[in-house]
Design a protein around this motif. Structure first.
Motif, PDB file in Angstrom:
ATOM      1  N   UNK A  88     -11.858  -3.214 -21.927  1.00  0.00           N
ATOM      2  CA  UNK A  88     -10.438  -3.397 -21.606  1.00  0.00           C
ATOM      3  C   UNK A  88     -10.340  -4.466 -20.520  1.00  0.00           C
ATOM      4  N   UNK A  89      -9.527  -5.489 -20.756  1.00  0.00           N
ATOM      5  CA  UNK A  89      -9.361  -6.559 -19.759  1.00  0.00           C
ATOM      6  C   UNK A  89      -8.182  -6.211 -18.850  1.00  0.00           C
ATOM      7  N   UNK A  90      -8.431  -6.259 -17.543  1.00  0.00           N
ATOM      8  CA  UNK A  90      -7.369  -5.964 -16.579  1.00  0.00           C
ATOM      9  C   UNK A  90      -7.119  -7.196 -15.720  1.00  0.00           C
ATOM     10  N   UNK A  91      -5.879  -7.341 -15.267  1.00  0.00           N
ATOM     11  CA  UNK A  91      -5.602  -8.303 -14.204  1.00  0.00           C
ATOM     12  C   UNK A  91      -5.749  -7.527 -12.895  1.00  0.00           C
ATOM     13  N   UNK A  92      -6.824  -7.809 -12.129  1.00  0.00           N
ATOM     14  CA  UNK A  92      -7.090  -6.964 -10.962  1.00  0.00           C
ATOM     15  C   UNK A  92      -5.977  -7.018  -9.919  1.00  0.00           C
ATOM     16  N   UNK A 222      -6.343   2.802 -22.502  1.00  0.00           N
ATOM     17  CA  UNK A 222      -5.957   1.387 -22.537  1.00  0.00           C
ATOM     18  C   UNK A 222      -6.690   0.597 -23.626  1.00  0.00           C
ATOM     19  N   UNK A 223      -7.604   1.247 -24.334  1.00  0.00           N
ATOM     20  CA  UNK A 223      -8.213   0.589 -25.497  1.00  0.00           C
ATOM     21  C   UNK A 223      -7.225   0.480 -26.664  1.00  0.00           C
ATOM     22  N   UNK A 224      -6.174   1.289 -26.615  1.00  0.00           N
ATOM     23  CA  UNK A 224      -5.206   1.272 -27.716  1.00  0.00           C
ATOM     24  C   UNK A 224      -4.220   0.113 -27.506  1.00  0.00           C
ATOM     25  N   UNK A 231       1.556   3.739 -20.708  1.00  0.00           N
ATOM     26  CA  UNK A 231       0.538   4.632 -20.120  1.00  0.00           C
ATOM     27  C   UNK A 231      -0.016   4.127 -18.799  1.00  0.00           C
ATOM     28  N   UNK A 232      -0.323   5.099 -17.956  1.00  0.00           N
ATOM     29  CA  UNK A 232      -1.142   4.863 -16.763  1.00  0.00           C
ATOM     30  C   UNK A 232      -2.420   5.660 -16.947  1.00  0.00           C
ATOM     31  N   UNK A 233      -3.504   5.145 -16.387  1.00  0.00           N
ATOM     32  CA  UNK A 233      -4.759   5.905 -16.447  1.00  0.00           C
ATOM     33  C   UNK A 233      -5.296   6.103 -15.026  1.00  0.00           C
ATOM     34  N   UNK A 234      -5.705   7.329 -14.761  1.00  0.00           N
ATOM     35  CA  UNK A 234      -6.328   7.659 -13.480  1.00  0.00           C
ATOM     36  C   UNK A 234      -7.835   7.670 -13.684  1.00  0.00           C
ATOM     37  N   UNK A 235      -8.539   6.976 -12.813  1.00  0.00           N
ATOM     38  CA  UNK A 235      -9.997   6.964 -12.921  1.00  0.00           C
ATOM     39  C   UNK A 235     -10.577   7.151 -11.529  1.00  0.00           C
ATOM     40  N   UNK A 236     -11.807   7.620 -11.465  1.00  0.00           N
ATOM     41  CA  UNK A 236     -12.368   8.012 -10.173  1.00  0.00           C
ATOM     42  C   UNK A 236     -13.885   7.846 -10.171  1.00  0.00           C
ATOM     43  N   UNK A 237     -14.442   7.565  -9.013  1.00  0.00           N
ATOM     44  CA  UNK A 237     -15.909   7.492  -8.912  1.00  0.00           C
ATOM     45  C   UNK A 237     -16.517   8.859  -8.603  1.00  0.00           C
ATOM     46  N   UNK A 238     -15.670   9.877  -8.452  1.00  0.00           N
ATOM     47  CA  UNK A 238     -16.164  11.198  -8.042  1.00  0.00           C
ATOM     48  C   UNK A 238     -17.249  11.715  -8.974  1.00  0.00           C
ATOM     49  N   UNK A 239     -16.966  11.690 -10.276  1.00  0.00           N
ATOM     50  CA  UNK A 239     -17.931  12.238 -11.237  1.00  0.00           C
ATOM     51  C   UNK A 239     -18.776  11.114 -11.830  1.00  0.00           C
ATOM     52  N   UNK A 253      -2.805   0.318 -14.792  1.00  0.00           N
ATOM     53  CA  UNK A 253      -1.696   0.137 -15.734  1.00  0.00           C
ATOM     54  C   UNK A 253      -0.884  -1.095 -15.384  1.00  0.00           C
ATOM     55  N   UNK A 254       0.250  -1.255 -16.060  1.00  0.00           N
ATOM     56  CA  UNK A 254       1.024  -2.478 -15.834  1.00  0.00           C
ATOM     57  C   UNK A 254       1.832  -2.385 -14.538  1.00  0.00           C
TER      58      UNK A 254
END
Ligand SMILES: Cc1ncc(COP(=O)(O)O)c(C=O)c1O
Length: 394
Positions: A88-92, A222-224, A231-239, A253-254
């Motif tokens: 997935x390409x993001x604009x950081x 976000x692959x879709x 959509x928003x996606x929550x991601x974490x380094x915890x796990x 997300x946007x």
């Protein structure tokens, strides 16, 4: 006497805070409790991540407040991880908002998007922060059952059309806590198309996407194509990177969805500690080969536990992802009473399924967050006690 606010009056202490107090008392009494209740990774991140933290902390310039959007290096690292892990390409600069752990963001999201009375679709069983944030923002949870007969995926056809139309937000989480179920990309495609139809904001909690076994791939929503519109996606380094205590996460997300969240956050916190942000950047951009080896460790633990459970007639499914086994309990028991019995008689602490919602009744969640020896010991203790409990259905 100052009385507490009504909004907190019916609010319960989090389950893990309650059980933690009980276990501390048992430990003070000399009991050897094996805790497999919380989903807290027991392994550390690699040395190169810790080295970056300590060297950064020694630089005198790293101790002041940081911007709410974190550093450009950190945002770029999230983009690198999304491209590598999910293509997935993001604009950081616009698509990434760092969080102080994803729980913080999940809890706060309704304050940016939910008006009093708004309907929020929440999976049951599910991570309880979806409910807790919704309630404090005066939203109205509408629970969607996750049942084994549907592979623990929501069955949208069972939700009344009026609710589908009125709902504002849909929470999802795959690989799932607590059921350990996975969702294929086709499921996310269906969700994105429903979200376009009904105008939902889909919030996907991707906390376990990198804890997978058997070469399976857990997708990002976000692959879709078109997901970023809804959509928003929550991601974490915890796990993913064994960094639960570091509190490093992001919402992806946007910018139209990120911006209100950012406004809220500028009023809530004051950024993170720069050495943590720099080390997180290194964690995401450096060598990732250790993650595969770490997942192999969880897999071994899973196999030890599953084998013992099957030997004693508890037929849990073998999970392909997450830190958990979602195990059906003995007939004639409730999840909570069964867990209490295991704690008192086997000194093993597990989580009752009902902590995650009413549809968690009949299950316990086992966290694979201890060494092989302790996992084996816990499974053996449970195996000794279960025949006794079988005779004593409540
Ligand atoms: C499904 C799910 N989402 C989010 C979190 C919170 O993770 P973090 O440590 O990023 O706050 C957890 C933690 O257990 C979780 O199980």
């Amino acid at each position: 006497m100052t009385r507490i606010a009504e909004r907190l009056a019916n609010y319960k202490l989090h389950y893990f805070a309650r059980i933690g107090a009980r276990i501390s008392a048992m430990q003070a009494d000399g009991q050897d409790i094996i805790r497999l209740d919380e989903g807290a990774p027991d392994l550390p991140p690699p040395d190169f991540v810790i080295d970056r933290l300590t060297s950064a902390a020694r630089r005198p310039s790293t101790h002041s407040y940081q911007p709410h959007r974190g550093t450009s290096g950190l945002r770029a690292a999230w983009a690198v991880m999304y491209e590598r892990s999910y293509q997935v390409k993001l604009n950081p600069e616009t698509d990434v908002l760092p969080l102080m752990g994803s729980k913080e963001g999940i809890f706060h999201l309704p304050f940016a998007f939910v008006n009093p009375g708004d309907i929020v679709l929440i999976p049951d069983p599910g991570y309880i922060t979806y409910t807790r944030g919704t309630l404090l923002a005066q939203g109205v949870p509408y629970y969607i059952p996750l049942e084994q007969k549907n592979q623990f995926l929501p069955d949208f056809s069972r939700i009344p059309e009026a609710i589908l139309r009125e709902a504002k937000i849909l929470w999802l989480n795959y690989p799932n806590n607590p059921t350990a179920a996975m969702a294929p990309l086709s499921f996310f495609e269906e969700v994105v198309s429903l979200a376009h139809k009904y105008g939902w904001l889909v919030c996907h909690d991707a906390a376990y996407t990198q804890v997978t076994f058997n070469e399976v791939h857990a997708p990002s929503i976000h692959q879709v194509p078109g997901a970023k519109d809804v959509a928003l996606e929550f991601n974490t380094l915890s796990k993913s990177h064994n960094m639960a205590g570091w509190r490093v996460a992001a919402v992806i997300g946007r910018s139209e969805f990120i911006q209100p969240f950012y406004t809220l956050k500028t009023n809530v916190d004051s950024g993170h500690f720069l050495p943590v942000l720099e080390a997180a950047e290194t964690a995401m951009t450096g060598d990732q080969s250790w993650i595969r080896a770490r997942n192999q460790i969880y897999r071994e633990r899973r196999d030890i536990f599953i084998q013992r459970l099957h030997e004693i007639g508890l037929h849990a499914e073998t999970p392909d992802a997450s830190l958990y086994i979602w195990c059906p309990i003995l007939p004639g028991w409730t999840s909570e009473i069964f867990c209490t019995a295991l704690l008192e008689e086997a000194q093993v602490s597990l989580t009752p399924g009902t902590v995650f919602g009413n549809f968690g009744e009949g299950y316990i969640r086992i966290s694979l967050t201890a060494s092989n020896d302790r996992i084996q010991e816990a499974a053996d203790r449970i195996a000794r006690v279960v025949p006794v409990l079988r005779e004593r259905a409540v």
